[in-house]
Write a protein that holds these residues in place. Structure first.
Motif, PDB file in Angstrom:
ATOM      1  N   VAL B  75     -68.081 -37.368 -20.103  1.00  0.00           N
ATOM      2  CA  VAL B  75     -66.676 -37.732 -19.969  1.00  0.00           C
ATOM      3  C   VAL B  75     -66.395 -38.858 -20.960  1.00  0.00           C
ATOM      4  N   ASP B  76     -65.427 -38.626 -21.825  1.00  0.00           N
ATOM      5  CA  ASP B  76     -65.122 -39.598 -22.871  1.00  0.00           C
ATOM      6  C   ASP B  76     -64.284 -40.721 -22.271  1.00  0.00           C
ATOM      7  N   THR B  77     -64.949 -41.578 -21.505  1.00  0.00           N
ATOM      8  CA  THR B  77     -64.216 -42.629 -20.800  1.00  0.00           C
ATOM      9  C   THR B  77     -63.661 -43.651 -21.782  1.00  0.00           C
ATOM     10  N   LYS B  78     -64.254 -43.713 -22.951  1.00  0.00           N
ATOM     11  CA  LYS B  78     -63.795 -44.721 -23.904  1.00  0.00           C
ATOM     12  C   LYS B  78     -62.365 -44.444 -24.367  1.00  0.00           C
ATOM     13  N   THR B  79     -62.114 -43.188 -24.717  1.00  0.00           N
ATOM     14  CA  THR B  79     -60.763 -42.833 -25.139  1.00  0.00           C
ATOM     15  C   THR B  79     -59.767 -43.082 -24.013  1.00  0.00           C
ATOM     16  N   ALA B  80     -60.145 -42.683 -22.804  1.00  0.00           N
ATOM     17  CA  ALA B  80     -59.264 -42.862 -21.660  1.00  0.00           C
ATOM     18  C   ALA B  80     -58.981 -44.347 -21.433  1.00  0.00           C
ATOM     19  N   LEU B  81     -60.028 -45.131 -21.571  1.00  0.00           N
ATOM     20  CA  LEU B  81     -59.900 -46.568 -21.350  1.00  0.00           C
ATOM     21  C   LEU B  81     -59.001 -47.199 -22.408  1.00  0.00           C
ATOM     22  N   GLN B  82     -59.145 -46.689 -23.617  1.00  0.00           N
ATOM     23  CA  GLN B  82     -58.336 -47.213 -24.715  1.00  0.00           C
ATOM     24  C   GLN B  82     -56.853 -46.918 -24.467  1.00  0.00           C
ATOM     25  N   LYS B  83     -56.576 -45.684 -24.009  1.00  0.00           N
ATOM     26  CA  LYS B  83     -55.198 -45.313 -23.723  1.00  0.00           C
ATOM     27  C   LYS B  83     -54.628 -46.194 -22.612  1.00  0.00           C
ATOM     28  N   ARG B  84     -55.471 -46.445 -21.643  1.00  0.00           N
ATOM     29  CA  ARG B  84     -55.014 -47.238 -20.514  1.00  0.00           C
ATOM     30  C   ARG B  84     -54.709 -48.666 -20.956  1.00  0.00           C
ATOM     31  N   VAL B 158     -62.934 -51.915 -15.092  1.00  0.00           N
ATOM     32  CA  VAL B 158     -63.390 -50.908 -16.051  1.00  0.00           C
ATOM     33  C   VAL B 158     -64.316 -49.923 -15.368  1.00  0.00           C
ATOM     34  N   ASN B 159     -65.239 -50.446 -14.560  1.00  0.00           N
ATOM     35  CA  ASN B 159     -66.180 -49.571 -13.863  1.00  0.00           C
ATOM     36  C   ASN B 159     -65.477 -48.633 -12.888  1.00  0.00           C
ATOM     37  N   ARG B 160     -64.502 -49.184 -12.172  1.00  0.00           N
ATOM     38  CA  ARG B 160     -63.765 -48.373 -11.214  1.00  0.00           C
ATOM     39  C   ARG B 160     -63.011 -47.263 -11.956  1.00  0.00           C
ATOM     40  N   PHE B 161     -62.443 -47.639 -13.073  1.00  0.00           N
ATOM     41  CA  PHE B 161     -61.681 -46.691 -13.863  1.00  0.00           C
ATOM     42  C   PHE B 161     -62.581 -45.575 -14.398  1.00  0.00           C
ATOM     43  N   ARG B 162     -63.760 -45.974 -14.864  1.00  0.00           N
ATOM     44  CA  ARG B 162     -64.734 -44.998 -15.365  1.00  0.00           C
ATOM     45  C   ARG B 162     -65.094 -43.997 -14.281  1.00  0.00           C
ATOM     46  N   GLU B 163     -65.399 -44.551 -13.099  1.00  0.00           N
ATOM     47  CA  GLU B 163     -65.808 -43.707 -11.989  1.00  0.00           C
ATOM     48  C   GLU B 163     -64.713 -42.699 -11.653  1.00  0.00           C
ATOM     49  N   GLU B 164     -63.477 -43.206 -11.657  1.00  0.00           N
ATOM     50  CA  GLU B 164     -62.340 -42.364 -11.356  1.00  0.00           C
ATOM     51  C   GLU B 164     -62.202 -41.246 -12.388  1.00  0.00           C
ATOM     52  N   ALA B 169     -62.611 -35.501 -13.740  1.00  0.00           N
ATOM     53  CA  ALA B 169     -63.160 -34.427 -14.559  1.00  0.00           C
ATOM     54  C   ALA B 169     -63.927 -33.437 -13.680  1.00  0.00           C
ATOM     55  N   MET B 170     -64.658 -33.971 -12.685  1.00  0.00           N
ATOM     56  CA  MET B 170     -65.437 -33.097 -11.809  1.00  0.00           C
ATOM     57  C   MET B 170     -64.524 -32.176 -11.012  1.00  0.00           C
ATOM     58  N   LEU B 171     -63.441 -32.765 -10.530  1.00  0.00           N
ATOM     59  CA  LEU B 171     -62.472 -31.999  -9.744  1.00  0.00           C
ATOM     60  C   LEU B 171     -61.930 -30.830 -10.559  1.00  0.00           C
ATOM     61  N   ALA B 407     -59.137 -37.955 -19.774  1.00  0.00           N
ATOM     62  CA  ALA B 407     -60.406 -38.526 -20.192  1.00  0.00           C
ATOM     63  C   ALA B 407     -61.110 -37.300 -20.726  1.00  0.00           C
ATOM     64  N   PRO B 408     -61.044 -37.073 -22.025  1.00  0.00           N
ATOM     65  CA  PRO B 408     -61.548 -35.802 -22.543  1.00  0.00           C
ATOM     66  C   PRO B 408     -63.037 -35.657 -22.268  1.00  0.00           C
ATOM     67  N   VAL B 409     -63.480 -34.430 -22.081  1.00  0.00           N
ATOM     68  CA  VAL B 409     -64.906 -34.209 -21.894  1.00  0.00           C
ATOM     69  C   VAL B 409     -65.477 -33.542 -23.136  1.00  0.00           C
ATOM     70  N   THR B 410     -66.693 -33.933 -23.508  1.00  0.00           N
ATOM     71  CA  THR B 410     -67.361 -33.272 -24.612  1.00  0.00           C
ATOM     72  C   THR B 410     -68.706 -32.769 -24.107  1.00  0.00           C
ATOM     73  N   VAL B 411     -69.234 -31.799 -24.819  1.00  0.00           N
ATOM     74  CA  VAL B 411     -70.480 -31.199 -24.385  1.00  0.00           C
ATOM     75  C   VAL B 411     -71.643 -32.101 -24.791  1.00  0.00           C
ATOM     76  N   GLY B 412     -72.415 -32.550 -23.820  1.00  0.00           N
ATOM     77  CA  GLY B 412     -73.567 -33.387 -24.120  1.00  0.00           C
ATOM     78  C   GLY B 412     -74.801 -32.541 -24.342  1.00  0.00           C
ATOM     79  N   GLU B 413     -74.863 -31.433 -23.636  1.00  0.00           N
ATOM     80  CA  GLU B 413     -76.082 -30.647 -23.653  1.00  0.00           C
ATOM     81  C   GLU B 413     -75.763 -29.255 -23.138  1.00  0.00           C
ATOM     82  N   ILE B 414     -76.278 -28.244 -23.822  1.00  0.00           N
ATOM     83  CA  ILE B 414     -76.165 -26.883 -23.299  1.00  0.00           C
ATOM     84  C   ILE B 414     -77.530 -26.233 -23.448  1.00  0.00           C
ATOM     85  N   ARG B 415     -78.006 -25.619 -22.388  1.00  0.00           N
ATOM     86  CA  ARG B 415     -79.217 -24.828 -22.510  1.00  0.00           C
ATOM     87  C   ARG B 415     -78.922 -23.475 -21.918  1.00  0.00           C
TER      88      ARG B 415
END
Lengths: 386, 590
Positions: B75-84, B158-164, B169-171, B407-415
């Motif tokens: 989850v690209d929390t950095k971009t989301a955090l920046q927007k916020r 910041v931590n609370r926001f990240r968690e959210e 994203a999971m939802l 909070a955009p998501v990017t692919v970290g790993e695919i197998r």
């Protein structure tokens, strides 16, 4: 049936000094090798993309490489796996997305050419380009511009209008490498003449996390085992067991270093198994030493250790033998990582057996001698009772 | 034979029978069922004999063995955090102007995530700093020089926001995969900013990436309520096909179709609505299981999408003066204008909030809403407790944010492992395990004769126990797991070697058969115990710190070592005791 017909009486401990010397030398060489040359990290740890392809006709690795290069894949390594008539290949690439440094520069220029842009920056690790445009644009236009510059696009995201009213934010997500492999090799064909059997794609961030977690697991278990040994046996046995463990782990790491086999999660599993096996072997011998120390009170420790090692020699050979025997199936039929795992285990069994005798015991003797000397000194310094 | 022996013997027989009984679901799932139905628990439960254990106690095959996709999304929390941070910066500027404290401009540094406030008149900065810091508690001061004040989001915020952001994203991912209809998906959090997804049996990683990786699509669309009985009439004119379980419900005077299957509803209503209308379903949450739908309900919506989540700038849940939970949303300037137009035209109608083709809620529009701020009051508390009620408001806020503040998501790993490769691996894997086991069994029988045969019986029971244990913990058998299986058998053999060598030693000291066996076991016990415990320590640490294949290996190792302790110390001893004590043998065959 019996392996050793007569009781052996080999002076193992007498040869401990040259053995320790050689072991130390080999260990140091491996450590230096790891520091300078480094492991052949698999995608697990280094990040990157591995694609396994199986062609349905006969083809050579060189042909596959040529086709890949024609299709625009330049830094790809092609490796034949399995027997030659299987026509299966591993294609390995460093990147995980099509957004390489070179591509990103071109894409940035293409985006900037679209209008008045601010803050165009590429995040290579995540394969995205962020930018802000003064005027709203259609996602399709952006996608086309970036694709024309040579980077495949998975999605263009509109991140919304900027609060300061300075424009709209966009994010371009590059498509993955595996995508490109499929299209590059299938270029000019009506339908692909291969099957994509496996894709492993690990981002560099994730890779780093996986590696750190693996190494931490290794350290934690060593500490836990040390505590257990110090608690169950005498304190002087602890450091020996630990040193033997470290010795074995380094030796098995040496296998991965020298053979250039891929060092990934399975290698960590192998190292951890060796920790377990090494300490298992050391403990069996320690147990016997402790028993014999009670039996032969007064004899010097070195002699007791020799007796204990000789007494358990039959068992040691048998156990190592049967464990090695159980690995034979894996060595014959195992493919890829499983074969490496079995090989690493085999190396581990051999050095594990050796280290219980030549690494763990000498340190125990040394610690014992030091303790005795200290006690003697202490006694001499004590004022004589009046 | 004394009573204690019979008691132990009975226990071993019971354990053996129990082990075999416990492996029945695994046998059905892996041998009897077809490959594509392997993961279908419902079907497995139907096929199982009545006396077998429940279907959920079966051995899973890892994705590396049966084919499928394993993904880790970051989850690209950095971009989301920046927007916020940027948004908060504008709020601060507006606040300063509204309170007539002065005039500031706000600039966000996307790299460091810092907010720089610049005052037009440096003299006003002292007052501004004091007021802003006490009002905007989620920011802390970094530095100050003359007319410039640098702020950064507070760490805990910041931590609370990240968690959210990760929860959001999971939802969204969960809901999308549900729509895809994959059985046995596993979606879970991994670390602080990653989500791990397993899709057994799937083979197209690009399709999966697209499905999971795209930004959530939030839409505001009008409900067509001109004919509240629209669906009732449809059902009367065209009875639903038999077995589709489509029923009619009434929700506040509006007829709706309801069914446990979304596909059935969509198939039935297809081509039965006017051209500019579309049927979209709502998920009725399963009260027993989080993130699962028990059934779906239909809505008739305008096809036109006047407003999307891109225009939304914020959403928060709160409790109003009437003590009712409500969700406050705000729009950007363009969105606010559109929303005003929409609500003006639609007073008295319902407006559906649609996330990824799923109606989340459809509140009534009571009046024209201007100014870009709207309130959704959660209606009818019903059987829900206040906490559940508030929880619903929070979920809605989360849904709105998921579509609004990506909070955009990017692919970290695919197998991905193809099904044919999976089959090949399982064949080779089990073959190598069998060859290894066979060689060891043969060697033990030749080398130790009768005692070797006894050890072999223990070894086979050990193998069964490992499989049953894995089935019990619902663990997954992976390729490294098979390696772990082989290794554990090696350690179990070591235990038997230790015992037998001890017995031989005692015999060579001239002890009687009985005494040699008893002493052999007693003396070997602590050695075996120590050896197993140390290996177990390694196994547990591996289990708790490892992920994926390493974890599979650790599980097999732990279960295997426990089984080995039991078989080598208890089982072989009971059998040996039977031969030397029960039969009163004078010699022992080791």
């Amino acid at each position: 049936m019996q392996i050793l017909k007569n009781k052996t009486n080999i002076d193992f401990i007498g040869k401990r000094k040259p053995a320790v010397f050689i072991s130390t030398l080999v260990n140091l060489a491996i450590l230096v090798g790891i520091a300078t040359v480094g492991f052949n990290y698999g995608v697990d740890f280094a990040g990157g993309t591995v694609v396994e392809l199986k062609f349905n006709h006969s083809i050579s690795a060189a042909d596959v490489r040529e086709r890949a290069q024609k299709g625009g894949l330049h830094d790809v390594s092609v490796q034949n796996i399995g027997s030659a008539d299987e026509n299966a290949f591993l294609l390995r690439m460093g990147g995980v997305t099509q957004l390489t440094e070179e591509n990103a520069e071109k894409a940035k220029k293409a985006i900037e050419a679209l209008g008045s842009m601010r803050n165009v920056y590429a995040d290579l690790a995540n394969g995205i380009i962020n930018f802000r445009s003064a005027t709203p644009m259609a996602a399709e236009t952006i996608k086309k511009a970036v694709e024309d510059s040579g980077t495949g696009v998975q999605e263009v995201r509109v991140l919304g209008e900027s609060q300061a009213g300075a424009g709209t934010d966009y994010q371009v997500v590059a498509s993955g490498m595996a995508d490109k492999v499929y299209s590059a090799l299938g270029a000019g064909l009506e339908k692909p003449d291969f099957e994509q059997r496996r894709v492993d794609y690990v981002g560099p961030q994730v890779g780093k996390q996986l590696r750190n977690r693996g190494i931490m697991a290794l350290l934690y278990s060593m500490v836990a085992i040390l505590i257990y040994v110090a608690f169950r046996f005498d304190f002087k046995f602890g450091p020996g067991a630990l040193l033997a463990m470290i010795h074995d782990v380094i030796m098995v790491a040496g296998y991965y270093l020298v053979s250039r086999r891929e060092f990934g999660l399975t290698a960590i599993a192998a190292l951890l198994t060796i920790v377990g096996y090494s300490v298992n072997d050391t403990i069996v011998i320690y147990d016997r030493i402790r028993e014999d120390m009670a039996k032969f009170k007064g004899k010097p420790l070195a002699e007791v250790i020799n007796i204990a090692i000789n007494d358990t020699l039959g068992r040691t050979i048998l156990t190592s033998g049967t464990t090695a025997l159980s690995l034979i199936g894996l060595l014959i039929f195992g493919v890829g990582e499983i074969f490496d795992f079995a090989m690493a285990m085999l190396v581990g069994i051999l050095v594990g057996t050796y280290s219980s005798v030549y690494i763990a015991s000498p340190l125990t003797i040394w610690l014992d001698e030091r303790a005795a000397a200290k006690e003697a000194r202490h006694r001499d310094e004590m004022p004589k009772p009046a | 034979m004394d009573r204690g022996w019979w008691w132990k013997f009975g226990m071993i027989v019971a354990v053996t029978l129990g082990t075999i009984w416990f492996l029945i679901p695994s046998y059905y799932s892996l041998v009897v069922m077809d490959r594509d139905q392997r993961n279908n628990l419902v079907l497995l439960q139907e096929r199982l004999p009545k006396w077998a254990p429940p279907a959920k106690y079966r051995l899973n095959l890892g994705l590396d063995l049966q084919g499928g996709i394993h993904m880790v999304m970051r989850v690209d929390t950095k971009t989301a955090l920046q927007k916020r941070t940027e948004r908060r910066g504008q709020q601060i500027a507006t606040y300063v102007a509204d309170k007539k404290l002065g005039e500031v401009t706000a600039e966000t540094d996307p790299e460091k995530l810092q907010l720089t406030l610049k005052a037009k008149d440096p003299a006003t900065m002292d007052a501004i700093e004091k007021d802003v810091l006490s009002t905007f508690g989620d920011f802390k001061r970094i530095s100050r020089s003359g007319d410039t004040l640098v702020l950064a989001p507070d760490e805990s915020q910041v931590n609370r926001f990240r968690e959210e952001a990760v929860d959001q994203a999971m939802l969204v991912i969960r809901r999308r995969i549900d729509k895809w209809g994959v059985a046995e998906v596993d979606v879970r959090k991994l670390g602080t900013d990653s989500i791990q997804i397993s899709l057994p049996g799937r083979s197209n990683p690009e399709q999966a990436k697209e499905l999971v990786g795209t930004t959530a699509q939030l839409e505001f669309r009008m409900v067509d309520d001109t004919n509240p009985q629209f669906f009732a009439q449809m059902l009367q004119a065209n009875p639903a096909p038999a077995g589709s379980e489509i029923t009619l419900t009434d929700e506040g005077g509006f007829a709706q179709l309801q069914s446990p299957s979304r596909e059935a509803l969509l198939a039935y209503t297809k081509d039965k609505v006017p051209e500019n209308r579309q049927v979209v379903t709502e998920c009725i949450a399963n009260p027993m299981k989080k993130n699962e739908c028990s059934s779906y309900r239909t809505y008739l919506l305008d096809k036109a999408v006047p407003l999307t989540g891109e225009s939304l700038s914020g959403a928060d849940a709160s409790v109003n003066q009437m003590n009712e939970p409500e969700v406050n949303i705000s729009f950007d300037p363009a969105g606010a204008r559109e929303f005003e137009k929409l609500t003006e035209a639609g007073v008295g109608r319902r407006m559906a909030i649609v996330l990824d083709d799923n109606v989340h809620t459809a509140p009534n529009i009571n009046e024209k809403i201007g100014g870009g701020r709207a309130r959704i009051t959660m209606g009818r508390m019903g059987a829900r407790t206040r906490d559940e009620w508030l929880g619903e408001a929070q979920t809605l806020a989360l849904v709105l944010k998921a579509g609004a503040l990506p909070a955009p998501v990017t692919v970290g790993e695919i197998r991905q492992v193809g099904a044919s490769l999976g089959d090949e691996l399982i064949k080779k894997g089990s073959l190598s395990a069998l060859v290894g086991l066979g060689l060891v069994v043969l060697f033990m029988a030749l080398y130790y004769r009768k005692a070797g045969l006894i050890a072999d019986i223990a070894l086979l029971l050990n193998g069964l126990l490992i499989l049953a244990g894995l089935a019990f913990f619902n663990a997954t058998l992976t390729l490294p797991g098979i390696a772990g299986f082989v290794l554990t058998l090696g350690i179990a053999v070591d235990a038997n070697v230790l015992i037998n060598e001890r017995i031989r030693e005692e015999l060579s000291h001239g002890k009687s058969a009985k005494a040699a066996v008893d002493q052999g076991y007693d003396r070997a016990f602590w050695t075996i115990f120590d050896a197993h415990v140390t290996a177990l320590i390694a196994g547990f640490i591996l289990f708790f710190t490892g992920t994926g294949p390493v974890r599979g290996f650790a599980t097999t190792l732990i279960v295997g070592l426990l089984a080995s302790l039991f078989t080598s110390i208890v089982v072989t001893r009971v059998i040996m005791t039977y031969f030397v004590h029960g039969k009163n043998a004078q010699t022992v065959s080791v």
